[in-house]
Design a protein around this motif. Structure first.
Motif, PDB file in Angstrom:
ATOM      1  N   ILE A   9       1.181  -1.372   0.337  1.00  0.00           N
ATOM      2  CA  ILE A   9      -0.125   0.247  -0.076  1.00  0.00           C
ATOM      3  C   ILE A   9       0.696   1.326  -0.250  1.00  0.00           C
ATOM      4  N   SER A  10       1.792   1.592   0.957  1.00  0.00           N
ATOM      5  CA  SER A  10       2.989   2.378   0.872  1.00  0.00           C
ATOM      6  C   SER A  10       4.249   2.534  -0.417  1.00  0.00           C
ATOM      7  N   THR A  11       3.769   1.468  -1.218  1.00  0.00           N
ATOM      8  CA  THR A  11       4.144   1.998  -2.037  1.00  0.00           C
ATOM      9  C   THR A  11       3.253   2.018  -3.107  1.00  0.00           C
ATOM     10  N   LEU A  12       2.078   1.695  -4.058  1.00  0.00           N
ATOM     11  CA  LEU A  12       1.434   1.958  -4.503  1.00  0.00           C
ATOM     12  C   LEU A  12       1.086   3.917  -4.161  1.00  0.00           C
ATOM     13  N   SER A  13       0.881   4.197  -3.097  1.00  0.00           N
ATOM     14  CA  SER A  13       0.752   5.529  -2.776  1.00  0.00           C
ATOM     15  C   SER A  13       1.977   6.872  -3.015  1.00  0.00           C
ATOM     16  N   LYS A  14       3.133   5.435  -2.959  1.00  0.00           N
ATOM     17  CA  LYS A  14       4.346   6.716  -3.889  1.00  0.00           C
ATOM     18  C   LYS A  14       3.966   7.147  -5.026  1.00  0.00           C
ATOM     19  N   VAL A  15       3.422   5.267  -5.911  1.00  0.00           N
ATOM     20  CA  VAL A  15       3.624   5.066  -7.350  1.00  0.00           C
ATOM     21  C   VAL A  15       2.522   6.737  -7.632  1.00  0.00           C
ATOM     22  N   ALA A  16       1.369   6.299  -6.722  1.00  0.00           N
ATOM     23  CA  ALA A  16       0.013   7.580  -7.351  1.00  0.00           C
ATOM     24  C   ALA A  16       1.003   9.022  -6.975  1.00  0.00           C
ATOM     25  N   LEU A  17       1.488   9.503  -5.670  1.00  0.00           N
ATOM     26  CA  LEU A  17       2.488  10.273  -5.277  1.00  0.00           C
ATOM     27  C   LEU A  17       3.040  10.780  -6.925  1.00  0.00           C
ATOM     28  N   PHE A  18       4.168   9.830  -7.204  1.00  0.00           N
ATOM     29  CA  PHE A  18       5.057  10.171  -8.103  1.00  0.00           C
ATOM     30  C   PHE A  18       3.902  10.646  -9.608  1.00  0.00           C
ATOM     31  N   LEU A  19       3.410   9.818  -9.757  1.00  0.00           N
ATOM     32  CA  LEU A  19       2.905  10.472 -11.211  1.00  0.00           C
ATOM     33  C   LEU A  19       1.591  11.507 -11.224  1.00  0.00           C
ATOM     34  N   SER A  20       0.622  12.297 -10.014  1.00  0.00           N
ATOM     35  CA  SER A  20      -0.233  12.607  -9.706  1.00  0.00           C
ATOM     36  C   SER A  20       1.118  14.347  -9.480  1.00  0.00           C
ATOM     37  N   GLY A  21       2.543  14.111  -9.058  1.00  0.00           N
ATOM     38  CA  GLY A  21       3.160  14.865  -9.076  1.00  0.00           C
ATOM     39  C   GLY A  21       3.796  15.308 -10.678  1.00  0.00           C
ATOM     40  N   CYS A  44       9.883  13.579  -8.331  1.00  0.00           N
ATOM     41  CA  CYS A  44      10.733  12.964  -7.437  1.00  0.00           C
ATOM     42  C   CYS A  44      11.468  11.913  -5.992  1.00  0.00           C
ATOM     43  N   SER A  45      10.987  12.669  -5.111  1.00  0.00           N
ATOM     44  CA  SER A  45      11.307  12.549  -3.681  1.00  0.00           C
ATOM     45  C   SER A  45      10.106  10.666  -3.802  1.00  0.00           C
ATOM     46  N   ALA A  46       8.924  10.943  -3.851  1.00  0.00           N
ATOM     47  CA  ALA A  46       8.466  10.002  -4.048  1.00  0.00           C
ATOM     48  C   ALA A  46       8.789   8.717  -5.078  1.00  0.00           C
ATOM     49  N   GLY A  53      16.417  -0.518  -0.867  1.00  0.00           N
ATOM     50  CA  GLY A  53      18.875  -0.349  -0.757  1.00  0.00           C
ATOM     51  C   GLY A  53      19.179   0.638   0.257  1.00  0.00           C
ATOM     52  N   PRO A  54      20.079  -0.184   0.935  1.00  0.00           N
ATOM     53  CA  PRO A  54      20.675   0.347   1.781  1.00  0.00           C
ATOM     54  C   PRO A  54      21.681   1.471   1.630  1.00  0.00           C
ATOM     55  N   LEU A  55      22.464   1.152   0.454  1.00  0.00           N
ATOM     56  CA  LEU A  55      23.151   2.735  -0.450  1.00  0.00           C
ATOM     57  C   LEU A  55      22.206   3.931  -0.229  1.00  0.00           C
ATOM     58  N   LEU A  56      21.206   4.219  -0.595  1.00  0.00           N
ATOM     59  CA  LEU A  56      20.155   4.257  -1.253  1.00  0.00           C
ATOM     60  C   LEU A  56      20.239   5.869  -0.096  1.00  0.00           C
ATOM     61  N   ALA A  57      19.900   4.727   0.580  1.00  0.00           N
ATOM     62  CA  ALA A  57      19.715   6.159   1.934  1.00  0.00           C
ATOM     63  C   ALA A  57      19.380   7.118   1.977  1.00  0.00           C
ATOM     64  N   GLY A  58      20.556   8.138   1.696  1.00  0.00           N
ATOM     65  CA  GLY A  58      21.455   9.284   1.155  1.00  0.00           C
ATOM     66  C   GLY A  58      21.310   9.812   0.774  1.00  0.00           C
ATOM     67  N   LEU A  59      20.813   9.137  -0.144  1.00  0.00           N
ATOM     68  CA  LEU A  59      20.209   9.937  -1.610  1.00  0.00           C
ATOM     69  C   LEU A  59      18.431  10.368  -1.268  1.00  0.00           C
ATOM     70  N   GLN A  60      17.872   8.700  -0.294  1.00  0.00           N
ATOM     71  CA  GLN A  60      16.417   9.367  -0.603  1.00  0.00           C
ATOM     72  C   GLN A  60      16.126  10.398   1.104  1.00  0.00           C
ATOM     73  N   ARG A  61      16.773  10.630   1.819  1.00  0.00           N
ATOM     74  CA  ARG A  61      17.224  11.605   3.044  1.00  0.00           C
ATOM     75  C   ARG A  61      17.489  12.383   1.926  1.00  0.00           C
ATOM     76  N   ASP A  62      18.131  13.024   1.106  1.00  0.00           N
ATOM     77  CA  ASP A  62      18.535  14.480   0.688  1.00  0.00           C
ATOM     78  C   ASP A  62      17.572  14.918  -1.133  1.00  0.00           C
ATOM     79  N   VAL A  63      17.043  13.992  -1.308  1.00  0.00           N
ATOM     80  CA  VAL A  63      15.619  14.431  -2.208  1.00  0.00           C
ATOM     81  C   VAL A  63      14.773  14.492  -1.740  1.00  0.00           C
ATOM     82  N   GLU A  64      14.271  13.402  -0.708  1.00  0.00           N
ATOM     83  CA  GLU A  64      13.248  13.483  -0.120  1.00  0.00           C
ATOM     84  C   GLU A  64      13.172  14.898   0.874  1.00  0.00           C
ATOM     85  N   TRP A  65      13.684  15.693   1.787  1.00  0.00           N
ATOM     86  CA  TRP A  65      13.901  16.591   1.629  1.00  0.00           C
ATOM     87  C   TRP A  65      13.622  18.353   0.923  1.00  0.00           C
TER      88      TRP A  65
END
Length: 199
Positions: A9-21, A44-46, A53-65
């Protein structure tokens, strides 16, 4: 295994946010560049939030911010620009640029407090313009887009709504932001038509 429906459900909601944004950014890009970039950052943050992946944690945090703080501020800049309040628009943009430039040199707590200050300033600016122009779609859209920055990561990690898990709360928040991006697009296009009609 019990966590997989909530994860889905969380993944589908983020896909919906990506598409609407992405849709809203594309439709606004010609007339409203700053809000279009803000909604693109939100999309992009969605998208990055779905990647594992744990390697993307820093990138995820920056893009989410960037999506949660910079995105709504750019939308507010668009509202202020249309209302011809250029001084406030430049002040908001200057504060945002200063925070982005100093973000790596400040402590996490300081960045969290300053991010909330920027979020409150941009929300107050958007709500002021929307309420004076009777754009209730814009007001609701601005509120929905500002929720993640106002709640902060430590609040979101506890679950926004106490009866739901963190993943379900994230899904609800993503769905609200999806509706917020669509409402913002509609409000900005309506506001532009009103300005053209009034000339």
């Amino acid at each position: 295994m019990a966590d997989s429906p909530a994860q889905c459900i969380s993944t589908l909601s983020k896909v919906a946010l990506f598409l609407s944004g992405l849709r809203s950014a594309r439709r606004l890009f010609k007339d409203h560049r700053a809000p279009a970039v803000g909604l693109f950052l939100l999309a992009c943050s969605a998208a990055v939030g779905v990647l594992p992946g744990p390697l993307l944690a820093g990138l995820q945090r920056d893009v989410e911010w960037a999506g949660y703080v910079v995105g709504p501020a750019l939308v507010s800049f668009g509202y202020l620009w249309l209302s011809e309040d250029r001084g406030t628009a430049y002040m908001l943009l200057g504060g945002l640029a200063l925070l982005a430039a100093l973000r790596d040199r400040l402590s996490e707590e300081t960045v969290a407090v300053l991010s909330r200050c920027v979020a409150l300033s941009s929300l107050a600016s958007s709500l002021t313009v929307c309420l004076f122009t009777a754009s209730f779609a814009g007001a609701l859209g601005s509120l929905a887009l500002s929720l993640p920055a106002l709640l902060g990561p430590e609040v979101r990690d506890l679950g926004v709504i106490p009866l739901f898990t963190v993943k379900t709360s994230e899904a609800i928040l993503s769905c609200l932001m999806s509706l917020g991006s669509l409402a913002t697009e509609r409000a900005l296009r309506w506001y532009q038509l009103e300005l053209k009609g009034g000339c």
